[in-house]
Write a protein that holds these residues in place. Sequence first.
Motif: not given
Lengths: 182, 141
Positions: A20, A23-24, A27-28, A31, A52-54, A56-57, A60-61, B22-23, B26-27, B29
Motif C-alpha cells: 500500500n 503504491f501510494n 500514485v503521488r 498522478q 485517472l482513477q480507473n 490507477f485501479i 493496482w490490479k 487524489f491519493p 484512490i486508497q 476506492r
Amino acid sequence: MSDYSDKELLDLFKETEKRNYAFNLIVRKYQEKLYWHIRKIVIRHDDTDDVLQNTFIKVWKGLDRFREDSKLYTWLYRIATNESLTFLKQQKTKYLLPIADYENQLKETLESDLYFNGDEIQRNLQKAILDLPEKQRVVFNLKYFEEMKYDDMSEVLNTSVGALKASYHHAVKKIEKYFKED
Amino acid sequence: MEELKGNNKNPFSVPEGYFDSFPQKIQERIASENTEYYWFARLFQVIKPQFALGFMIVAFAVIAITTLNVVLSDKAESVIDSDLYTRIIEVDASEFSEQHFIDVLLNDEKEIEEQKQQETDYYINYLIDENIDYGTLMDEF
C-alpha cells in the motif's frame, strides 16, 4: 513527492506489507503527469478524474504481473492512454454520437471550461488538436506538450518510431492548415 | 503556427487541492473494491455447498424438462400428422366420382375449343380489316 526511483518503488511493492505504501508513492509520483496526459485527451476535468482513477485501479490490479522489460512510466502512460481512448469510445457509443459531434461538444466545453487558463491561441490550438484523429492527437500531445522521446512513445503506443514521426509530421501539417484557415 | 513555437505550456488547471486529495481517493476506492471482493469471496465460501447442490438440482431439472419436451413434441407431431392424412384421404375419396372426372376433362376440352375459335375469328377479322385476299396469301407462302 517521492524521491524513489521506479526500480525502488517496484521492489518496495513486492514486499507484501509495504504494498500500500509503495503504491501510494507511485500514485503521488505519477498522478500529475498522467492527469495532464489524460486531460488533453478527454478535455473535461470530471471525466479526467474518472479516467485517472480507473487507470490507477488497473495499475493496482496489474502491478503484480508487471514485467520489468519495459519502463514503469511508459507502462503507466500506456494504461492511461488506453483508458482515455476507451472512455472516448464509450461516450460516443453511449450517446450514439458521430465522432465529429462529440469533438464539437468538447470544443464548446473549451469555451466555458472554468479550469482552462490558456489564452486564445492555446484555445485554438486545443480545438485544432481535437480535429485530429484520436491516435494522432495522442502522438502530438506526447511530443509537443510532454516532449516525450520517440523511443518511449513507441513503448507507450506500441508503434514504430518511423510511424510515430510520420504521424507527428502529419499532425503538425494539419494544425498549421487549421491556423491558416482560421 | 509561428506563435505556437515554444508555447507548449499546459493551458489546463485543476480545482484547488485536487492532487493533495487524489491519493486518498484512490486508497479509499481500492479499499472498497477489496472489501467488495472479500465479502463476495466469503459469501461464496459459505454458500458453496448449497450453491453446488442447487446448481445440480437446476441442471437436473433442465435436462429432465428438455428431454420430456423433445419426447412429447415428437409424439404430438406424429398424432397430428396421421390424423391429418387420414382425413384428407377420407374426404377426397368420398367426394371423388367418375362423373366428376369426366366433367372436368370435357370442360377442359371445351375451353381449348373456345380458345381456338376465338383465335380463328381474330385472324379472319384481321384479314378482312386489312383487305387481304386469302388466296393471294396462300400463293405467296
